[in-house]
Scaffold this active site. Structure first.
Site, PDB file in Angstrom:
ATOM      1  N   ASP A  38       0.949  -1.348   0.092  1.00 38.88           N
ATOM      2  CA  ASP A  38      -0.047   0.041   0.049  1.00 38.88           C
ATOM      3  C   ASP A  38       0.860   1.261  -0.005  1.00 38.88           C
ATOM      4  OD1 ASP A  38      -2.249  -1.768   0.341  1.00 38.88           O
ATOM      5  OD2 ASP A  38      -2.003  -1.634   2.792  1.00 38.88           O
ATOM      6  N   GLU A 229     -11.652  -0.198  -3.325  1.00 45.01           N
ATOM      7  CA  GLU A 229     -10.735   0.131  -2.456  1.00 45.01           C
ATOM      8  C   GLU A 229      -9.847   1.290  -2.937  1.00 45.01           C
ATOM      9  OE1 GLU A 229      -8.752  -2.939  -0.215  1.00 45.01           O
ATOM     10  OE2 GLU A 229      -7.771  -3.568  -1.931  1.00 45.01           O
ATOM     11  N   ASN A 296      -5.401  -7.695  -4.124  1.00 45.79           N
ATOM     12  CA  ASN A 296      -5.577  -6.249  -4.232  1.00 45.79           C
ATOM     13  C   ASN A 296      -4.774  -5.313  -5.052  1.00 45.79           C
ATOM     14  OD1 ASN A 296      -3.726  -6.364  -2.166  1.00 45.79           O
ATOM     15  ND2 ASN A 296      -4.987  -5.222  -0.813  1.00 45.79           N
ATOM     16  N   GLU A 366      24.558   6.762   4.401  1.00 45.34           N
ATOM     17  CA  GLU A 366      24.073   5.759   5.318  1.00 45.34           C
ATOM     18  C   GLU A 366      24.428   4.535   4.952  1.00 45.34           C
ATOM     19  OE1 GLU A 366      20.324   6.965   7.552  1.00 45.34           O
ATOM     20  OE2 GLU A 366      20.682   8.844   6.329  1.00 45.34           O
TER      21      GLU A 366
END
Length: 490
Positions: A38, A229, A296, A366
Site C-alpha cells: 500500500d 478500495e 488487491n 548511510e
C-alpha cells in the site's frame, strides 16, 4: 597488524555472494529487506519518502509462514531516495497497538503522508486506517518520526457524519492543493452484491488548517463505478484526478462497455477537489497481468523533478523468497501522458525507473542506503529510533557472503585516496569493494576490527587511485558480529 592485499584476496577466494531477491540492475521491488504494501509517496526537500503497510510475516507455532490476513499489521515502513534507485531505510513507525503511537488502534493499514508549514515550522502528518473502521492521524517534526498521536482517538470514525454506512472506512489519501488547503479521501467496500456497480462508499472531506481535524462533514463521491478500495488523488495540469481499485464483481460482458475489468486502477477527473468526478478510464492493470500473481491492487501517483511516477504493490518479492502467502512489496514505474494530456496505461516492470541524478560518494552515505543487497538486515539505532521504530538505522545480520550494492555512484574525475566506514561490534571481518559488478574490478579492502566497541568507530583503508565517472559499487562481506553505520570515499 593490518592484512596485506594478498592476504585479503586469499580470504575472499572462497566467499560466494548470497543470492539477491531481485536481479542486479532491476529496481523493482524498491526494498527487499522487508515487505512493504500500500505505498504512499511524499516528496520533501529533494527526496521521495515512501510509507508502506508493514506486511510482517505471520508465523505458526512451528515458525512456518501463514497466509497474510493483515491482522498483525501495526507498523508502517519508511524509506526515502533522492535518485529513485538507491533507497535509505528509515525503519518502521510503531503506529498502532499498545506499543504504538495510537495505542487505541489495533492496526495500521494503507498509510498516507503530507507535510505543511504551520506557525513557521514544517510539520509532517501520517494518516492510516485502523483496519476497516476509521482513520488515524499522527504528527511529527520529521518525515521519519518520531510520530505522536495528537488526538488520542480516530480522526474519522463511524460516528463521523456520512461515515457510518461506509463498508470499509479505510485507505486514506491526502491532497495538498495549490492554495494551501488540504483534502482527505477514503472509503471502499461493497454494501451488498446488488450494489457492486455503484457501492457509494467513497468519501472526501476538507481538512482544517491544522491537518488533524475536518473542516466540514465528509461528502459522498458519487458514481464511482465498481469501487473496491484504494483512494488516490492528484492534481495534474490543473485537473483533479481521483483514482481507485475496481472491485472483483465486474462482469465479463460489461468490460467493453465500461472500459475496465476487475482489480484495475481506475481514474476519474474533476475541476473541483470535492467533485463531482467523471470517469476517465483504467491506468494500471492488476499485478497478476504483469507478474503472474494477483490480489488487491494499491497505488499512489507522485511527481518528482518534473516526471510523474506510479508506486504500487506486487507479490514478486515473496515469489523470489519461495513464499505464496499474500505478502506484498512496492514497485515504481513511470507515468506517461498522451498528446491530449490523458494518463496512458502504465506498464508494470521488474526493471523499474531510471536513476535520477547520481549518488555522491564524497558525502557520508548511510549504510542502510542500497539499490540491491543479499543476506543483510537492518535495525534501529539510538534510543529514540528503538523506542518509536523509525529514524536512524544501521546494517546488521552481516555474515560471510552477504553484500550491499549501490547504483550510479559518481566519482567525477578525482583521485580517490581513502575509503572510510563506521563499524561497531564484537566480531572481526572484512569488506571487499568492487566496481560495476560483484566480481568486478576491486577498488580495495577494509579490515573491520571494532575491538568490542559499542560505539561506532571509523575505519579507513587506502584506495589511492583515480576513478572517473559513474559506477555501481558493491560491498562484499566476510566474517560476522559487526554492524555498519555509514561510509564515504575521500
Amino acid at each position: 597488524m593490518r592484512m596485506t592485499t594478498t592476504e585479503m584476496e586469499k580470504i575472499f577466494e572462497s566467499v560466494l555472494p548470497e543470492k539477491a531477491y531481485k536481479e542486479i540492475g532491476n529496481h523493482n521491488p524498491v526494498m527487499t529487506q522487508r515487505f512493504g504494501a500500500d505505498p504512499y509517496a511524499m516528496v520533501y526537500d529533494g527526496r521521495v519518502y515512501l510509507y508502506m503497510t508493514c506486511d510482517e510475516p505471520m508465523l505458526d507455532e512451528n515458525g512456518e509462514i501463514l497466509e497474510n490476513d493483515y491482522s498483525n499489521i501495526y507498523k508502517i515502513n519508511v524509506i526515502s531516495s533522492a535518485d529513485l534507485v538507491n533507497w535509505t531505510d528509515h525503519g518502521s513507525v510503531y503506529a498502532a497497538s499498545k506499543n504504538g503511537a495510537a495505542t487505541w488502534g489495533n492496526n495500521s493499514w494503507a498509510p498516507a503522508a503530507a507535510c505543511k508549514e504551520i506557525d513557521g515550522k514544517m510539520r509532517f502528518f501520517l494518516y492510516f486506517a485502523n483496519s476497516g473502521n476509521g482513520i488515524a492521524v499522527l504528527t511529527s517534526d520529521s518525515p521519519t518520526g518520531p510520530f505522536t498521536d495528537p488526538l488520542g482517538e480516530a480522526l474519522i470514525s463511524r460516528a463521523t457524519p456520512t461515515c457510518a454506512e461506509v463498508t470499509w472506512l479505510f485507505d486514506p489519501a491526502v491532497l495538498m492543493d495549490d492554495d494551501g488547503s488540504a483534502y482527505i479521501y477514503f472509503g471502499g467496500g461493497i454494501p451488498s452484491e446488488d450494489k457492486a456497480a455503484n457501492p457509494g462508499t467513497a468519501r472526501v472531506a476538507k481538512l482544517s488548517d491544522n491537518m488533524i481535524s475536518l473542516d466540514g462533514d465528509p461528502v459522498i463521491i458519487e458514481n464511482v463505478s465498481y469501487l473496491f478500495e484504494d483512494s488516490g488523488i492528484n492534481k495534474i495540469n490543473g485537473i483533479y484526478y481521483y483514482s481507485y481499485c475496481s472491485n472483483f464483481n465486474v462482469p465479463n460482458e460489461k468490460e467493453d462497455e465500461i472500459g475496465f475489468s476487475s482489480g484495475e486502477i481506475i481514474t476519474m477527473s474533476s475541476d473541483n477537489p470535492m467533485g463531482p468526478f467523471t470517469l476517465c478510464g483504467p491506468i494500471l492493470k492488476n499485478p497478476q497481468y504483469y507478474f503472474g500473481r494477483g490480489g488487491n491492487n494499491h497505488h499512489c501517483m507522485f511527481e518528482f523533478e518534473g516526471q510523474w511516477y506510479m508506486a504500487y504493490h506486487t507479490r514478486i518479492l515473496e515469489e523470489a523468497m519461495g513464499i505464496n502467502k499474500g505478502y506484498r512489496s512496492t514497485n515504481i514505474d513511470k507515468v506517461t501522458f498522451d498528446e491530449e494530456g490523458n494518463i496512458e496505461m502504465i506498464q508494470g516492470t521488474l526493471t523499474g525507473v531510471e536513476q535520477f541524478g547520481a549518488l555522491n560518494p564524497y558525502q557520508k552515505v548511510e549504510a542502510v542506503t542500497m539499490g540491491v543487497m543479499g543476506g543483510i538486515e537492518t535495525t534501529q539505532y539510538g534510543e529514540k529510533s528503538i523506542e518509536c521504530g523509525s529514524g536512524d538505522m544501521i546494517v546488521t545480520g552481516i555474515h560471510t557472503g552477504s553484500w550491499i550494492g549501490v547504483y550510479g555512484v559518481d566519482f567525477g574525475t578525482r583521485h580517490v585516496e581513502e575509503f572510510s566506514v563506521a563499524a561497531r561490534g564484537k566480531g572481526t571481518g572484512y569488506i571487499k569493494i568492487c566496481m560495476d559488478s560483484l566480481d568486478g574490478e576491486v577498488l580495495g579492502y577494509a579490515e573491520i576490527d571494532p575491538d568490542d566497541a559499542m560505539e561506532f568507530t571509523e575505519i579507513t583503508t587506502q584506495i589511492d587511485r583515480k576513478i572517473a565517472g559513474k559506477h555501481d559499487i558493491y560491498f562484499i562481506f566476510s566474517g560476522k558480529g559487526f554492524e555498519l553505520e555509514s561510509w564515504y570515499f575521500n
